[in-house]
Design an enzyme around this catalytic site. Structure first.
Site, PDB file in Angstrom:
ATOM      1  N   GLU A  66       0.838  -1.209   0.000  1.00 22.21           N
ATOM      2  CA  GLU A  66       0.000   0.000   0.000  1.00 22.21           C
ATOM      3  C   GLU A  66       0.866   1.250   0.000  1.00 22.21           C
ATOM      4  OE1 GLU A  66      -3.156   0.063   2.942  1.00 22.21           O
ATOM      5  OE2 GLU A  66      -3.242   2.251   2.859  1.00 22.21           O
ATOM      6  N   LYS A  86      -7.108  -0.698  11.630  1.00 22.57           N
ATOM      7  CA  LYS A  86      -6.512  -1.135  10.352  1.00 22.57           C
ATOM      8  C   LYS A  86      -5.235  -0.345  10.099  1.00 22.57           C
ATOM      9  CE  LYS A  86      -6.004  -1.275   5.676  1.00 22.57           C
ATOM     10  NZ  LYS A  86      -5.153  -0.434   4.823  1.00 22.57           N
ATOM     11  N   ASP A 142       3.755 -14.679  11.476  1.00 20.78           N
ATOM     12  CA  ASP A 142       2.411 -14.995  11.003  1.00 20.78           C
ATOM     13  C   ASP A 142       1.479 -13.804  11.267  1.00 20.78           C
ATOM     14  OD1 ASP A 142      -0.149 -15.954  10.643  1.00 20.78           O
ATOM     15  OD2 ASP A 142       0.197 -17.849  11.670  1.00 20.78           O
ATOM     16  N   HIS A 200      -2.131  10.584   0.247  1.00 20.21           N
ATOM     17  CA  HIS A 200      -2.384   9.248  -0.282  1.00 20.21           C
ATOM     18  C   HIS A 200      -2.393   9.267  -1.804  1.00 20.21           C
ATOM     19  CE1 HIS A 200      -3.589   5.216   0.788  1.00 20.21           C
ATOM     20  NE2 HIS A 200      -4.313   5.216  -0.308  1.00 20.21           N
TER      21      HIS A 200
HETATM   22  C1  MEV Z   1      -5.394   3.357   5.359  1.00 23.19           C
HETATM   23  O1  MEV Z   1      -4.665   2.219   4.988  1.00 23.19           O
HETATM   24  C2  MEV Z   1      -5.422   3.488   6.861  1.00 23.19           C
HETATM   25  C3  MEV Z   1      -6.249   4.645   7.405  1.00 23.19           C
HETATM   26  O2  MEV Z   1      -7.597   4.574   6.923  1.00 23.19           O
HETATM   27  C4  MEV Z   1      -6.216   4.548   8.892  1.00 23.19           C
HETATM   28  C5  MEV Z   1      -7.110   5.529   9.624  1.00 23.19           C
HETATM   29  O3  MEV Z   1      -8.145   5.951   9.058  1.00 23.19           O
HETATM   30  O4  MEV Z   1      -6.791   5.825  10.787  1.00 23.19           O
HETATM   31  C6  MEV Z   1      -5.699   5.970   6.930  1.00 23.19           C
END
Ligand code: MEV
Length: 457
Positions: free
Chosen positions: A86, A282, A298, A395
């Site tokens: 990513e 995430k 793992d 991003h």
């Molecule tokens: C993207 O991979 C992760 C985010 O969505 C985490 C977040 O929103 O805190 C940017």
């Protein structure tokens, strides 16, 4: 294109034969064989090693291996390898690591290395009687597995405890042995599962041989013996903190106080709202998983454990926490994770070995601290962007290169686009428009461009 019939004996074919067979499921088999073989390593020995990590391999799947510099943890400076596909995860972690390196770095500590395993079994006798004999059974299990555990015991680990759990109020005759292990620097899955499968044999033996159990009390049915990926005590905590004024400069449009307050609220939202918590966590796993993969650990086990821990209070919440009190900012992460630095892929995968070498051959505790820190670093960077300029500017800038590659842009077009989009909003449409314009004026380049008419993305 072949129809999707049941394939028999696929695993028995050679790698070339498998590739040949699979190629007929594409429109252009000859091209596919050539393309997938391009990813085979020239070094036959290394390629065989990689193939043998899994089964039915036909090629290697490439994922970038990158470095986050300036990761200061407990006053030690690391270059941390991350394997991740990513865009912006490494950039985010790097900016966060540098920011905190200039403010004393990250701190981290590990509570224990305890791992868990279970034997689930059915037994139709009186539970009070089973409880009465349990101390004897426990000693029998520990003694009976001494050949499996002796090396681990010599290294300071082994079986720490075995408890008897009674589930008969929920499932008829259902009991469980819940065992705690210390597997030192090994992730320990094979060790734990070997002990558990031996427990299963021993528990039947014990009950059968014991004269106090009679008739149907002699019947034990083993349902299953397996480790638990939930290891709540194998816990690492890491944090950053500083006086609020030291946050000055975190974003050009925010004062230190404004930033700290907004950041704290953003983290609190992830503590009360599951939708936000999932995305928040995430972002934490962006860093943790990437370290886990780079070091041959793992990541599925680590994710499963982390998400369960996030739900331990009955609702799924943020794994990180922020306080702004008495002019002080603290941002911390607490997460259990079973990591190893010996055994398995950690010593077999050539790049996992190199990753550990780059990290100064850490023990399991130190690697847990490093992985958790990368989780916190990524979380800090994500929430910082979210509460200031938003995530998409950074991003999409990173994604710009992916979009340009999708169109097969050459060096000149890429450089022009990177320059142009320095102060323009990146979107698939805007890049596509830019390329259309560029193509009008650069007829030579047009030939190599692909997907110009595509609506994909
Ligand atoms: C993207 O991979 C992760 C985010 O969505 C985490 C977040 O929103 O805190 C940017």
């Amino acid at each position: 294109m072949k129809s999707l019939d049941v394939i028999k004996g696929f695993s028995k074919l050679t790698k070339k034969e498998k590739l040949e067979l699979v190629s007929h499921y594409f429109h252009n088999p000859a091209e596919i064989i050539k393309e997938l073989q391009e990813y085979w390593l020239d070094d036959h020995h290394k390629q065989t090693l990689i193939d043998e990590f899994s089964e039915n391999t036909i090629t290697n799947f490439m994922v970038p291996y990158g470095i986050v510099p300036n990761v200061v943890i407990n006053d030690k400076n690391y270059l941390v390898p991350l394997v991740i596909e990513e865009s912006s995860v490494i950039a985010a972690a790097s900016s966060s690591a540098k920011f905190w390196a200039e403010r004393g770095g990250f701190k981290a500590e590990v509570k224990s290395l305890n791992k868990m395993g279970q034997v689930h079994f059915l037994w139709g006798g009186d539970s009070a009687k089973l409880r009465e004999f349990f101390p004897e059974l426990k000693a029998y299990l520990i003694h009976g597995t001494r050949l499996i555990t002796s090396n681990m015991v010599n290294r300071g680990g082994g079986i720490l405890d075995i408890e008897l759990k009674d589930f008969t109020d929920k499932i008829e005759n259902c009991y469980q042995l819940l065992a705690t292990f210390d597997t030192r620097n090994a992730m320990g899955a094979n060790f734990i599962n070997s002990c558990l499968e031996e427990f299963a044999v021993l528990i039947k033996e014990f009950i059968n041989d014991k004269e106090d159990f009679k008739g149907k009390e002699k019947d034990v049915t083993i349902v299953m013996s397996i480790l638990s990926n939930y290891t709540p005590d194998c816990l690492v905590r890491c944090w950053v903190d500083c006086e609020i004024p030291l946050l000055e400069g975190v974003d050009k449009d925010f004062s230190a106080e404004e930033f700290a307050k907004k950041f704290e609220i953003a983290v609190k939202i992830a503590e009360i709202d599951t939708y936000r918590a999932t995305t928040h966590n995430k972002g934490i796993f962006n860093g943790i998983d990437a370290v886990a993969i780079a070091t041959g650990n793992d990541f599925r086990a680590i994710e499963a454990c982390g998400h369960t821990y996030a739900s331990k209070d009955g609702i799924y919440k943020s794994l990180s926490h922020c306080t702004v009190e008495n002019n002080h900012f603290t941002f911390s992460l607490e997460i259990p994770m079973a990591m190893g630095t010996v055994g398995g892929l950690t010593v077999l995968h050539p790049l996992a070995k190199r990753s550990l070498e780059l990290l100064d051959n850490p023990d399991a505790e130190e690697l847990m601290k490093i992985a958790a820190t990368l989780g916190l670093a990524n979380n800090f960077a994500a929430v910082r962007s979210l509460v200031t300029k938003g995530i998409q500017i950074g991003h999409m800038k990173m994604h710009l290169v992916n979009i340009l590659n999708y169109f097969n842009a050459g060096v000149d077009l890429k450089n022009n686009a990177l320059e142009y989009f320095k102060d323009q909003k990146v979107s698939f449409k805007s890049v596509s428009n830019f390329i259309q314009e560029y193509a009008k004026n650069n007829k030579n380049e047009v030939k190599q461009l692909t997907n110009l008419d595509s609506e994909k993305h």
